[in-house]
Design a protein around this motif. Structure first.
Motif, PDB file in Angstrom:
ATOM      1  N   GLU A 403       0.828  -1.205   0.000  1.00  0.00           N
ATOM      2  CA  GLU A 403       0.000   0.000   0.000  1.00  0.00           C
ATOM      3  C   GLU A 403       0.865   1.259   0.000  1.00  0.00           C
ATOM      4  O   GLU A 403       0.577   2.234  -0.720  1.00  0.00           O
ATOM      5  CB  GLU A 403      -0.930  -0.016   1.213  1.00  0.00           C
ATOM      6  CG  GLU A 403      -1.992  -1.115   1.153  1.00  0.00           C
ATOM      7  CD  GLU A 403      -2.767  -1.252   2.447  1.00  0.00           C
ATOM      8  OE1 GLU A 403      -2.356  -0.606   3.439  1.00  0.00           O
ATOM      9  OE2 GLU A 403      -3.763  -2.005   2.482  1.00  0.00           O
ATOM     10  N   LYS A 404       1.931   1.252   0.804  1.00  0.00           N
ATOM     11  CA  LYS A 404       2.832   2.413   0.830  1.00  0.00           C
ATOM     12  C   LYS A 404       3.577   2.560  -0.493  1.00  0.00           C
ATOM     13  O   LYS A 404       3.779   3.681  -0.984  1.00  0.00           O
ATOM     14  CB  LYS A 404       3.828   2.264   1.978  1.00  0.00           C
ATOM     15  CG  LYS A 404       3.192   2.217   3.368  1.00  0.00           C
ATOM     16  CD  LYS A 404       2.439   3.500   3.675  1.00  0.00           C
ATOM     17  CE  LYS A 404       1.860   3.462   5.097  1.00  0.00           C
ATOM     18  NZ  LYS A 404       1.068   4.692   5.393  1.00  0.00           N
ATOM     19  N   GLN A 405       3.968   1.428  -1.080  1.00  0.00           N
ATOM     20  CA  GLN A 405       4.698   1.482  -2.347  1.00  0.00           C
ATOM     21  C   GLN A 405       3.801   1.992  -3.470  1.00  0.00           C
ATOM     22  O   GLN A 405       4.267   2.718  -4.364  1.00  0.00           O
ATOM     23  CB  GLN A 405       5.247   0.100  -2.698  1.00  0.00           C
ATOM     24  CG  GLN A 405       6.201   0.073  -3.885  1.00  0.00           C
ATOM     25  CD  GLN A 405       7.525   0.770  -3.604  1.00  0.00           C
ATOM     26  OE1 GLN A 405       7.882   0.988  -2.439  1.00  0.00           O
ATOM     27  NE2 GLN A 405       8.248   1.132  -4.645  1.00  0.00           N
ATOM     28  N   GLU A 406       2.535   1.640  -3.448  1.00  0.00           N
ATOM     29  CA  GLU A 406       1.606   2.163  -4.446  1.00  0.00           C
ATOM     30  C   GLU A 406       1.486   3.679  -4.340  1.00  0.00           C
ATOM     31  O   GLU A 406       1.426   4.387  -5.364  1.00  0.00           O
ATOM     32  CB  GLU A 406       0.231   1.507  -4.277  1.00  0.00           C
ATOM     33  CG  GLU A 406       0.187   0.058  -4.741  1.00  0.00           C
ATOM     34  CD  GLU A 406      -1.160  -0.597  -4.497  1.00  0.00           C
ATOM     35  OE1 GLU A 406      -1.452  -1.634  -5.116  1.00  0.00           O
ATOM     36  OE2 GLU A 406      -1.930  -0.065  -3.654  1.00  0.00           O
ATOM     37  N   ASP A 407       1.456   4.180  -3.108  1.00  0.00           N
ATOM     38  CA  ASP A 407       1.420   5.643  -2.932  1.00  0.00           C
ATOM     39  C   ASP A 407       2.696   6.277  -3.471  1.00  0.00           C
ATOM     40  O   ASP A 407       2.654   7.340  -4.102  1.00  0.00           O
ATOM     41  CB  ASP A 407       1.246   5.981  -1.453  1.00  0.00           C
ATOM     42  CG  ASP A 407      -0.111   5.537  -0.912  1.00  0.00           C
ATOM     43  OD1 ASP A 407      -1.027   5.340  -1.731  1.00  0.00           O
ATOM     44  OD2 ASP A 407      -0.231   5.372   0.323  1.00  0.00           O
ATOM     45  N   LEU A 408       3.846   5.616  -3.224  1.00  0.00           N
ATOM     46  CA  LEU A 408       5.113   6.156  -3.701  1.00  0.00           C
ATOM     47  C   LEU A 408       5.155   6.184  -5.228  1.00  0.00           C
ATOM     48  O   LEU A 408       5.587   7.179  -5.828  1.00  0.00           O
ATOM     49  CB  LEU A 408       6.267   5.312  -3.156  1.00  0.00           C
ATOM     50  CG  LEU A 408       7.669   5.651  -3.673  1.00  0.00           C
ATOM     51  CD1 LEU A 408       8.046   7.091  -3.304  1.00  0.00           C
ATOM     52  CD2 LEU A 408       8.704   4.666  -3.137  1.00  0.00           C
ATOM     53  N   VAL A 409       4.705   5.127  -5.872  1.00  0.00           N
ATOM     54  CA  VAL A 409       4.706   5.083  -7.339  1.00  0.00           C
ATOM     55  C   VAL A 409       3.798   6.155  -7.912  1.00  0.00           C
ATOM     56  O   VAL A 409       4.143   6.835  -8.896  1.00  0.00           O
ATOM     57  CB  VAL A 409       4.283   3.679  -7.817  1.00  0.00           C
ATOM     58  CG1 VAL A 409       4.034   3.680  -9.323  1.00  0.00           C
ATOM     59  CG2 VAL A 409       5.357   2.654  -7.478  1.00  0.00           C
ATOM     60  N   ALA A 410       2.643   6.346  -7.299  1.00  0.00           N
ATOM     61  CA  ALA A 410       1.726   7.388  -7.778  1.00  0.00           C
ATOM     62  C   ALA A 410       2.367   8.762  -7.663  1.00  0.00           C
ATOM     63  O   ALA A 410       2.253   9.598  -8.588  1.00  0.00           O
ATOM     64  CB  ALA A 410       0.424   7.324  -6.987  1.00  0.00           C
ATOM     65  N   ALA A 411       3.066   8.992  -6.560  1.00  0.00           N
ATOM     66  CA  ALA A 411       3.722  10.294  -6.374  1.00  0.00           C
ATOM     67  C   ALA A 411       4.857  10.480  -7.384  1.00  0.00           C
ATOM     68  O   ALA A 411       5.042  11.578  -7.949  1.00  0.00           O
ATOM     69  CB  ALA A 411       4.239  10.404  -4.950  1.00  0.00           C
ATOM     70  N   LEU A 412       5.616   9.416  -7.634  1.00  0.00           N
ATOM     71  CA  LEU A 412       6.739   9.526  -8.568  1.00  0.00           C
ATOM     72  C   LEU A 412       6.256   9.697 -10.009  1.00  0.00           C
ATOM     73  O   LEU A 412       6.909  10.397 -10.803  1.00  0.00           O
ATOM     74  CB  LEU A 412       7.627   8.282  -8.457  1.00  0.00           C
ATOM     75  CG  LEU A 412       8.480   8.197  -7.187  1.00  0.00           C
ATOM     76  CD1 LEU A 412       9.196   6.859  -7.107  1.00  0.00           C
ATOM     77  CD2 LEU A 412       9.501   9.334  -7.137  1.00  0.00           C
ATOM     78  N   ARG A 413       5.159   9.072 -10.351  1.00  0.00           N
ATOM     79  CA  ARG A 413       4.617   9.278 -11.697  1.00  0.00           C
ATOM     80  C   ARG A 413       4.213  10.735 -11.907  1.00  0.00           C
ATOM     81  O   ARG A 413       4.472  11.319 -12.972  1.00  0.00           O
ATOM     82  CB  ARG A 413       3.419   8.355 -11.910  1.00  0.00           C
ATOM     83  CG  ARG A 413       3.777   6.894 -12.123  1.00  0.00           C
ATOM     84  CD  ARG A 413       2.539   6.032 -12.175  1.00  0.00           C
ATOM     85  NE  ARG A 413       2.896   4.620 -12.397  1.00  0.00           N
ATOM     86  CZ  ARG A 413       2.026   3.602 -12.308  1.00  0.00           C
ATOM     87  NH1 ARG A 413       0.755   3.853 -11.977  1.00  0.00           N
ATOM     88  NH2 ARG A 413       2.420   2.367 -12.540  1.00  0.00           N
ATOM     89  N   ASP A 414       3.591  11.307 -10.903  1.00  0.00           N
ATOM     90  CA  ASP A 414       3.192  12.713 -11.020  1.00  0.00           C
ATOM     91  C   ASP A 414       4.419  13.617 -11.043  1.00  0.00           C
ATOM     92  O   ASP A 414       4.463  14.615 -11.782  1.00  0.00           O
ATOM     93  CB  ASP A 414       2.274  13.079  -9.859  1.00  0.00           C
ATOM     94  CG  ASP A 414       1.513  14.371 -10.115  1.00  0.00           C
ATOM     95  OD1 ASP A 414       0.993  14.551 -11.231  1.00  0.00           O
ATOM     96  OD2 ASP A 414       1.461  15.216  -9.203  1.00  0.00           O
ATOM     97  N   ARG A 415       5.418  13.252 -10.233  1.00  0.00           N
ATOM     98  CA  ARG A 415       6.656  14.043 -10.230  1.00  0.00           C
ATOM     99  C   ARG A 415       7.323  13.995 -11.596  1.00  0.00           C
ATOM    100  O   ARG A 415       7.794  15.014 -12.110  1.00  0.00           O
ATOM    101  CB  ARG A 415       7.605  13.504  -9.157  1.00  0.00           C
ATOM    102  CG  ARG A 415       8.999  14.130  -9.195  1.00  0.00           C
ATOM    103  CD  ARG A 415       9.986  13.334  -8.375  1.00  0.00           C
ATOM    104  NE  ARG A 415      11.362  13.744  -8.636  1.00  0.00           N
ATOM    105  CZ  ARG A 415      12.428  13.082  -8.224  1.00  0.00           C
ATOM    106  NH1 ARG A 415      12.273  11.948  -7.535  1.00  0.00           N
ATOM    107  NH2 ARG A 415      13.642  13.522  -8.500  1.00  0.00           N
ATOM    108  N   THR A 416       7.382  12.809 -12.197  1.00  0.00           N
ATOM    109  CA  THR A 416       8.009  12.676 -13.523  1.00  0.00           C
ATOM    110  C   THR A 416       7.245  13.494 -14.559  1.00  0.00           C
ATOM    111  O   THR A 416       7.847  14.179 -15.409  1.00  0.00           O
ATOM    112  CB  THR A 416       8.054  11.205 -13.933  1.00  0.00           C
ATOM    113  OG1 THR A 416       8.772  10.454 -12.944  1.00  0.00           O
ATOM    114  CG2 THR A 416       8.737  11.027 -15.271  1.00  0.00           C
ATOM    115  N   ARG A 417       5.936  13.432 -14.497  1.00  0.00           N
ATOM    116  CA  ARG A 417       5.128  14.205 -15.459  1.00  0.00           C
ATOM    117  C   ARG A 417       5.403  15.701 -15.320  1.00  0.00           C
ATOM    118  O   ARG A 417       5.628  16.403 -16.319  1.00  0.00           O
ATOM    119  CB  ARG A 417       3.646  13.908 -15.210  1.00  0.00           C
ATOM    120  CG  ARG A 417       2.693  14.637 -16.148  1.00  0.00           C
ATOM    121  CD  ARG A 417       1.264  14.378 -15.753  1.00  0.00           C
ATOM    122  NE  ARG A 417       0.973  14.894 -14.423  1.00  0.00           N
ATOM    123  CZ  ARG A 417       0.687  16.184 -14.167  1.00  0.00           C
ATOM    124  NH1 ARG A 417       0.677  17.082 -15.150  1.00  0.00           N
ATOM    125  NH2 ARG A 417       0.432  16.560 -12.929  1.00  0.00           N
TER     126      ARG A 417
END
Length: 470
Positions: A403-417
């Motif tokens: 669950e924490k890793q999913e939040d991290l991936v979502a944040a990193l995708r937005d950061r990359t965008r």
């Protein structure tokens, strides 16, 4: 009372002996009130994940096909089945020693005597030169009268060995189902990771093309170009590694299936696997009756306990019988008439007197083997409780990590965008965009591994609870 009745009564009397050696009692084992888990389990929860059939837990149709094939063709399982057959045959051999064994024999002897032999006889003494002799008997082969229960204890041990072999067969099934499911889910995770790498490579190649265009126009530097090339090479380098692991995992699966190396059909993807989120463990006391390895360990203990009786019976006299019943006559027509009948009964008693401590050492050896297997039985039970607890802990903790890793991936995708938007708009440098892209790629690969680990905790718990062999 005729001889036959007397003979039968003698066998019945001698056969009704005692049985030396200890009778089996289950060792006392400390059973916890509940399995240890991060969150307290509901008290008195009787339902268990292991009560489900394996095809009710693993719902991927392709995975079910693989498991069915493995249950038919796996070499270890076929070996376990043949071990059961060996133990069953050995029980039949051992049990047969408790009963009398009979054999029939018959012979006809035809002789012609010479009147002019070494001692010539006048015709008056030898009216006929032909001499015939017939014999037919029912033989009682050597039969040990089991007064002290040696043969009964040996049969008890052989029966326990048969049950142990059958429980070991069930344990092989449980392990096989778990191994096939683990290998298949690992294969789907590798497929998922390969898709991530290929998708990332495609995105980075597009970014490299943009950087080349900007460098040609004088907007981007040569350093920006080299950094973009580095990211492309990094993503491309991971692809052969995943392909290698995929092919080797396929070989591992085909070996479990008892087949030659080859491709493995895929079903649902990693994120589509429908393993039950509810993993009730059930009551700890039921684990003793469900896990085949615990039941096999107890049967081994029962066999060793019976062997003590076999060893102690060697102190006492061994009574055996042999004999025959039949007829002997010079005329076959009168072979079974009264005056031509013949019988014999030969009881024999053997008593050891001096064995230089061999019998005592044999009893001590059997007792030590029994005591060792008590320790193994208790250890097997505690190991089972530990495995269930570890699986429950892993299932909850890995779920929290996912669950924490999913939040991290979502944040990193937005950061990359956002980083690429700012870079293309000339507001920020390419370095921030490349760092965000690199972090996102690694985080997505880590999430795939965590998702696999979460699925594997269900597989491990199902195995630890003793499910899959039903």
């Amino acid at each position: 009372m005729d001889r036959r009745t007397l003979f039968a009564a003698l066998l019945a009397t001698l056969g009704a002996g005692c049985t030396v050696g200890p009778n089996y009692t289950r060792p006392a084992v400390s059973v916890p009130g509940n399995f240890r888990a991060p969150e307290p389990l509901p008290p008195g929860q009787a339902a268990s994940l292991a009560d489900l059939k394996w095809f009710e837990v693993f719902k991927d149709e392709k995975l079910q096909d693989l498991i069915r094939t493995a249950l038919k063709q796996n070499y270890d399982l076929r070996d376990a089945v043949l071990r059961v057959e060996e133990a069953r045959a050995n029980l039949g051999i051992t049990r047969s020693n408790q009963y009398p064994n009979f054999g029939a024999s018959g012979s006809v002897e035809i002789n012609r005597l010479s009147r002019d032999g070494a001692t010539p006889l006048p015709a008056a003494f030898l009216p006929s030169q032909n001499r015939n002799f017939g014999q037919a008997t029912l033989n009682l082969l050597s039969f040990e009268v089991d007064i002290w229960g040696r043969l009964r204890r040996a049969t008890e041990a052989a029966r326990a060995n048969l049950l142990s072999a059958d429980e070991n067969r069930k344990a092989v099934i449980t392990t096989l189902v778990s191994d096939v499911a683990t290998a298949y889910l690992t294969l789907r995770e590798l497929d998922y990771a390969l898709d991530i790498s290929q998708s990332t490579l495609k995105t980075r190649e597009e970014s490299l093309l943009l950087t080349q265009q900007r460098q040609t126009g004088g907007v981007a530097t040569l350093l920006d170009l080299r950094q973009a090339e580095q990211l492309v090479d990094t993503a491309a380098q991971t692809i052969p590694g995943f392909e290698q692991q995929i092919e080797q995992t396929e070989n591992q699966i085909t070996l479990l299936l008892g087949e030659s190396p080859g491709n493995v059909a895929r079903g649902r993807g990693l994120t589509e696997q429908d393993l039950t989120p509810d993993v009730p463990a059930g009551l700890p006391s039921t684990l003793l009756e469900r896990r085949p390895d615990i039941r096999a360990a107890e049967q081994d203990l029962i066999a060793a306990n019976a062997e003590i009786g076999v060893a102690k019976a060697a102190y006492f006299p061994q009574v055996s019988l042999s004999g025959f019943l039949g007829g002997q006559s010079t005329q076959l027509s009168s072979l079974f008439n009264g005056p031509h009948s013949a019988w014999s009964l030969v009881p024999q008693v053997t008593q050891p007197i001096f064995t230089a401590g061999r019998l005592k050492s044999g009893v001590q050896l059997a007792q030590a083997e029994r005591d060792r297997l008590i320790v193994q039985y208790q250890k097997t039970i505690q190991t089972a409780f530990t495995e269930v607890s570890n699986s429950l802990i892993a299932h909850q903790r890995v779920r929290e990590s996912r669950e924490k890793q999913e939040d991290l991936v979502a944040a990193l995708r937005d950061r990359t965008r956002l980083a690429y938007v700012r870079y293309r708009g000339g507001v920020d440098t390419q370095l921030n965009a490349l760092d965000a892209d690199r972090d996102q790629f690694q985080a997505e690969l880590d999430l795939a591994q965590i998702r696999l680990n979460e699925l594997l905790t269900v597989v491990q718990l199902y195995k630890a609870l003793g499910g899959g062999w039903q």
